[in-house]
Design a protein around this motif. Structure first.
Motif, PDB file in Angstrom:
ATOM      1  N   ARG A 132       0.850  -1.211   0.041  1.00 14.07           N
ATOM      2  CA  ARG A 132       0.085   0.118  -0.009  1.00 14.07           C
ATOM      3  C   ARG A 132       1.002   1.329   0.075  1.00 14.07           C
ATOM      4  NH1 ARG A 132      -3.235   3.302   3.723  1.00 14.07           N
ATOM      5  NH2 ARG A 132      -5.310   3.516   2.602  1.00 14.07           N
ATOM      6  N   ARG A 133       1.820   1.207   0.751  1.00  9.78           N
ATOM      7  CA  ARG A 133       2.854   2.398   0.677  1.00  9.78           C
ATOM      8  C   ARG A 133       3.415   2.777  -0.790  1.00  9.78           C
ATOM      9  NH1 ARG A 133       6.452   1.585   6.243  1.00  9.78           N
ATOM     10  NH2 ARG A 133       4.769   1.856   7.816  1.00  9.78           N
ATOM     11  N   ALA A 134       3.701   1.636  -1.381  1.00  8.13           N
ATOM     12  CA  ALA A 134       4.240   1.751  -2.470  1.00  8.13           C
ATOM     13  C   ALA A 134       3.116   2.401  -3.592  1.00  8.13           C
ATOM     14  CB  ALA A 134       5.001   0.417  -3.196  1.00  8.13           C
ATOM     15  N   ILE A 135       1.915   1.722  -3.463  1.00  3.18           N
ATOM     16  CA  ILE A 135       1.030   2.375  -4.276  1.00  3.18           C
ATOM     17  C   ILE A 135       0.533   3.790  -4.106  1.00  3.18           C
ATOM     18  CG2 ILE A 135      -1.591   2.222  -4.729  1.00  3.18           C
ATOM     19  CD1 ILE A 135      -1.289  -0.892  -4.476  1.00  3.18           C
ATOM     20  N   LEU A 136       0.692   4.099  -2.773  1.00  2.00           N
ATOM     21  CA  LEU A 136       0.073   5.622  -2.461  1.00  2.00           C
ATOM     22  C   LEU A 136       1.452   6.561  -2.751  1.00  2.00           C
ATOM     23  CD1 LEU A 136      -1.367   5.132   1.198  1.00  2.00           C
ATOM     24  CD2 LEU A 136      -2.487   5.628  -1.012  1.00  2.00           C
ATOM     25  N   ALA A 137       2.677   5.878  -3.030  1.00  2.00           N
ATOM     26  CA  ALA A 137       3.701   6.705  -3.349  1.00  2.00           C
ATOM     27  C   ALA A 137       3.853   6.973  -4.805  1.00  2.00           C
ATOM     28  CB  ALA A 137       5.150   6.196  -2.778  1.00  2.00           C
ATOM     29  N   GLY A 138       2.759   6.021  -5.519  1.00  2.00           N
ATOM     30  CA  GLY A 138       2.989   6.497  -7.246  1.00  2.00           C
ATOM     31  C   GLY A 138       3.746   5.508  -7.688  1.00  2.00           C
ATOM     32  N   GLU A 139       4.431   4.526  -6.870  1.00  2.00           N
ATOM     33  CA  GLU A 139       5.402   3.629  -7.831  1.00  2.00           C
ATOM     34  C   GLU A 139       4.581   2.827  -8.863  1.00  2.00           C
ATOM     35  OE1 GLU A 139       8.920   2.993  -6.916  1.00  2.00           O
ATOM     36  OE2 GLU A 139       8.619   4.870  -6.073  1.00  2.00           O
ATOM     37  N   GLY A 141       1.830   3.904 -10.432  1.00  2.00           N
ATOM     38  CA  GLY A 141       1.048   4.674 -11.557  1.00  2.00           C
ATOM     39  C   GLY A 141      -0.439   4.473 -11.192  1.00  2.00           C
ATOM     40  N   GLU A 142      -1.220   4.762 -12.161  1.00  2.00           N
ATOM     41  CA  GLU A 142      -2.637   4.272 -11.907  1.00  2.00           C
ATOM     42  C   GLU A 142      -2.944   2.765 -12.223  1.00  2.00           C
ATOM     43  OE1 GLU A 142      -6.945   5.510 -14.215  1.00  2.00           O
ATOM     44  OE2 GLU A 142      -5.070   6.184 -15.135  1.00  2.00           O
ATOM     45  N   ILE A 143      -3.537   2.361 -11.176  1.00  2.00           N
ATOM     46  CA  ILE A 143      -3.827   0.832 -11.055  1.00  2.00           C
ATOM     47  C   ILE A 143      -4.908   0.453 -12.135  1.00  2.00           C
ATOM     48  CG2 ILE A 143      -4.593  -0.967  -9.619  1.00  2.00           C
ATOM     49  CD1 ILE A 143      -2.051   0.106  -8.865  1.00  2.00           C
ATOM     50  N   ALA A 144      -4.600  -0.656 -12.794  1.00  2.00           N
ATOM     51  CA  ALA A 144      -5.527  -1.233 -13.787  1.00  2.00           C
ATOM     52  C   ALA A 144      -5.887  -2.517 -13.448  1.00  2.00           C
ATOM     53  CB  ALA A 144      -4.587  -1.355 -15.452  1.00  2.00           C
ATOM     54  N   THR A 244      -1.327 -17.228  -0.006  1.00  2.00           N
ATOM     55  CA  THR A 244      -1.850 -16.099  -0.888  1.00  2.00           C
ATOM     56  C   THR A 244      -0.859 -15.415  -1.902  1.00  2.00           C
ATOM     57  OG1 THR A 244      -3.394 -15.474   0.885  1.00  2.00           O
ATOM     58  CG2 THR A 244      -2.719 -13.781  -0.889  1.00  2.00           C
ATOM     59  N   ARG A 245      -1.430 -15.091  -3.060  1.00  2.00           N
ATOM     60  CA  ARG A 245      -0.606 -14.643  -4.045  1.00  2.00           C
ATOM     61  C   ARG A 245      -1.427 -13.328  -4.361  1.00  2.00           C
ATOM     62  NH1 ARG A 245       3.527 -18.196  -5.572  1.00  2.00           N
ATOM     63  NH2 ARG A 245       3.460 -19.717  -4.180  1.00  2.00           N
ATOM     64  N   PHE A 246      -0.538 -12.238  -4.844  1.00  2.00           N
ATOM     65  CA  PHE A 246      -1.255 -10.949  -5.011  1.00  2.00           C
ATOM     66  C   PHE A 246      -0.423 -10.152  -6.292  1.00  2.00           C
ATOM     67  CE2 PHE A 246      -4.759  -8.240  -3.121  1.00  2.00           C
ATOM     68  CZ  PHE A 246      -4.704  -7.149  -4.258  1.00  2.00           C
ATOM     69  N   ILE A 247      -0.985 -10.072  -7.384  1.00  2.00           N
ATOM     70  CA  ILE A 247      -0.305  -9.271  -8.452  1.00  2.00           C
ATOM     71  C   ILE A 247      -1.012  -7.874  -8.524  1.00  2.00           C
ATOM     72  CG2 ILE A 247       0.332  -9.280 -10.801  1.00  2.00           C
ATOM     73  CD1 ILE A 247       0.343 -12.277 -10.525  1.00  2.00           C
ATOM     74  N   VAL A 248      -0.552  -6.895  -8.777  1.00  2.00           N
ATOM     75  CA  VAL A 248      -1.145  -5.583  -8.969  1.00  2.00           C
ATOM     76  C   VAL A 248      -0.232  -5.077 -10.339  1.00  2.00           C
ATOM     77  CG1 VAL A 248      -1.803  -3.100  -8.273  1.00  2.00           C
ATOM     78  CG2 VAL A 248      -1.432  -5.281  -6.662  1.00  2.00           C
ATOM     79  N   MET A 249      -1.001  -4.732 -11.398  1.00  2.00           N
ATOM     80  CA  MET A 249      -0.465  -4.029 -12.559  1.00  2.00           C
ATOM     81  C   MET A 249      -1.120  -2.678 -12.684  1.00  2.00           C
ATOM     82  SD  MET A 249       1.209  -6.558 -13.586  1.00  2.00           S
ATOM     83  CE  MET A 249       1.749  -5.899 -15.376  1.00  2.00           C
ATOM     84  N   GLY A 250      -0.138  -1.849 -12.974  1.00  2.00           N
ATOM     85  CA  GLY A 250      -0.031  -0.222 -13.035  1.00  2.00           C
ATOM     86  C   GLY A 250       0.192   0.153 -14.030  1.00  2.00           C
ATOM     87  N   THR A 251       0.033   1.717 -14.634  1.00  2.00           N
ATOM     88  CA  THR A 251       0.556   2.155 -15.734  1.00  2.00           C
ATOM     89  C   THR A 251       1.994   2.217 -15.558  1.00  2.00           C
ATOM     90  OG1 THR A 251       0.086   4.310 -14.875  1.00  2.00           O
ATOM     91  CG2 THR A 251      -1.632   3.269 -16.433  1.00  2.00           C
ATOM     92  N   LEU A 265       7.893  -9.599  -1.356  1.00  2.00           N
ATOM     93  CA  LEU A 265       7.131  -8.447  -2.281  1.00  2.00           C
ATOM     94  C   LEU A 265       8.375  -8.102  -3.175  1.00  2.00           C
ATOM     95  CD1 LEU A 265       4.985  -6.504  -3.082  1.00  2.00           C
ATOM     96  CD2 LEU A 265       5.443  -4.886  -1.184  1.00  2.00           C
ATOM     97  N   LEU A 266       7.726  -8.195  -4.269  1.00  2.65           N
ATOM     98  CA  LEU A 266       8.817  -7.596  -5.381  1.00  2.65           C
ATOM     99  C   LEU A 266       8.176  -6.385  -6.228  1.00  2.65           C
ATOM    100  CD1 LEU A 266      11.210  -7.698  -7.496  1.00  2.65           C
ATOM    101  CD2 LEU A 266       9.842  -9.477  -8.690  1.00  2.65           C
ATOM    102  N   ILE A 267       8.454  -5.395  -6.336  1.00  4.90           N
ATOM    103  CA  ILE A 267       8.018  -4.089  -6.940  1.00  4.90           C
ATOM    104  C   ILE A 267       8.879  -3.959  -8.255  1.00  4.90           C
ATOM    105  CG2 ILE A 267       7.541  -1.697  -7.236  1.00  4.90           C
ATOM    106  CD1 ILE A 267       6.700  -2.210  -4.103  1.00  4.90           C
ATOM    107  N   ILE A 268       8.353  -3.780  -9.416  1.00  6.47           N
ATOM    108  CA  ILE A 268       9.131  -3.242 -10.778  1.00  6.47           C
ATOM    109  C   ILE A 268       8.309  -2.028 -11.090  1.00  6.47           C
ATOM    110  CG2 ILE A 268       9.853  -3.998 -12.989  1.00  6.47           C
ATOM    111  CD1 ILE A 268       9.095  -6.735 -12.135  1.00  6.47           C
ATOM    112  N   SER A 269       9.146  -0.968 -11.155  1.00  2.00           N
ATOM    113  CA  SER A 269       8.605   0.481 -11.444  1.00  2.00           C
ATOM    114  C   SER A 269       9.684   0.960 -12.381  1.00  2.00           C
ATOM    115  CB  SER A 269       8.257   1.360 -10.393  1.00  2.00           C
ATOM    116  OG  SER A 269       9.722   1.900  -9.587  1.00  2.00           O
TER     117      SER A 269
END
Length: 331
Positions: A132-139, A141-144, A244-251, A265-269
């Motif tokens: 959530r911290r990464a999403i709020l920081a804009g890492e 982008g817009e969640i799709a 549990t697995r969770f994948i989030v794709m953003g712009t 947690l792996l983030i690619i931005s």
């Protein structure tokens, strides 16, 4: 705040109990549990008066907050009784068994203006907090797109018999994937506006049957899409109850999360490339203390009543869609 406990034989009530013990602003004043062994297990950790019924505990112990660990078909009557007495509630998931129950609970809470929260532990769990911290920081982008899986382990010979009774058990999607629906709403800040779902039974095919896999696709109010699965198919040889697995794709990036069996947690931005963020400390131990503090200060709860109702409604509508063979249902 005076705390009562209604039932300790199911779900996450053990963690809820420990959080209540840790709450310096709370005092456990009563417990209703007919099973002597279970009562002693909890009473051995603190001096807790035992009561024969909810009505008796409400009258004699006068709790201001009740924690519950009941089977699914008993929850609605509990909420209605506590609401009429002006007692706040911390519920274990799921909220209730059916959409009719959901409506009864909604009316009771609105009529008597009590607070009702739910023990959605993932909001306090390190990988999800970091995500959530990464999403709020804009890492990202817009969640799709969001994909969330909720596999769990079960055996017919050791599971409670009521899991196989649809008159008692809500169903696997509401029971297991409610965490994921709450995560999606929490991470995006969007509402579920429509759903279509399908279910199957591949393992527990002998009577009494248990639907063991449900898959639901949600339309969200921000234009993003979410797919969630819930199943009772985790192999018995698995070292964990769930994985549990969770994948989030953003712009602007993506996130790939694993929780409970292993935490990762792996983030690619586009901003920072691929990285594994530092995991913050979990905050679940303070859940009850924080809830009491929010109620006494007339502040919004960490998991507010409106979120509990929205998550339960979205889950129950998914199960209704599956029952109708995948029909799209507006929420």
């Amino acid at each position: 705040m005076r705390i009562g406990i209604m039932g300790v034989h199911y779900g996450h009530i053990g963690g809820m109990f420990q959080s209540a013990l840790n709450a310096k602003n709370g005092d456990i004043v009563g417990l209703v549990e007919p099973d002597d062994t279970l009562y002693e297990r909890y009473a051995s950790q603190a001096t807790i008066p035992r009561f024969n019924s909810l009505d008796e505990m409400l009258a004699d112990a006068r709790p201001e907050l009740v924690l519950e660990g009941l089977v699914h078909d008993k929850k609605t009557a509990l909420v209605e009784t506590c609401a009429q007495a002006g007692v706040h509630l911390l519920m274990d998931k799921p909220l209730c068994r059916t959409l009719d129950d959901w409506e009864r609970i909604r009316r009771a809470v609105a009529t008597h203006s009590i607070e009702l929260s739910m023990w959605f532990t993932s909001r306090s769990y390190s990988p999800f907090v970091a995500l959530r911290r990464a999403i709020l920081a804009g890492e990202l982008g817009e969640i799709a797109s969001l994909i969330s899986t909720h596999p769990h382990k079960i055996r017919r010979d050791t599971a409670p018999t009521w899991y196989f009774d649809p008159a008692v058990y809500t169903g696997p999607f509401h029971d297991l994937a409610c965490h994921g629906v709450d995560q999606i709403r929490w991470l995006t800040g969007a509402e579920c506006t429509g759903v279509h779902a399908l279910e199957t039974c591949k393992r527990f095919t002998d009577a009494p049957k248990l639907t063991d896999h449900v898959q639901a696709s949600y339309q969200l109010s921000d234009g993003s899409l979410a797919t969630l699965t819930a199943d009772w198919l985790t192999p018995q040889e698995s070292p964990s109850f769930g994985d549990t697995r969770f994948i989030v794709m953003g712009t602007e990036g993506s996130a790939h999360l694993r929780a409970y069996a292993e935490d990762h947690l792996l983030i690619i931005s586009n901003k920072r490339g691929a990285y594994e963020p530092e995991m913050p400390k979990g905050t679940g131990n303070a859940f009850v203390a924080d809830m009491i503090d929010a109620i006494e200060r007339s502040q919004d709860l960490f998991i507010p009543t409106r979120d509990v109702f929205a998550t339960a409604q979205a889950c129950l509508q998914a199960q209704e869609s599956a029952r109708r063979g995948g029909e799209f249902i507006a929420i």
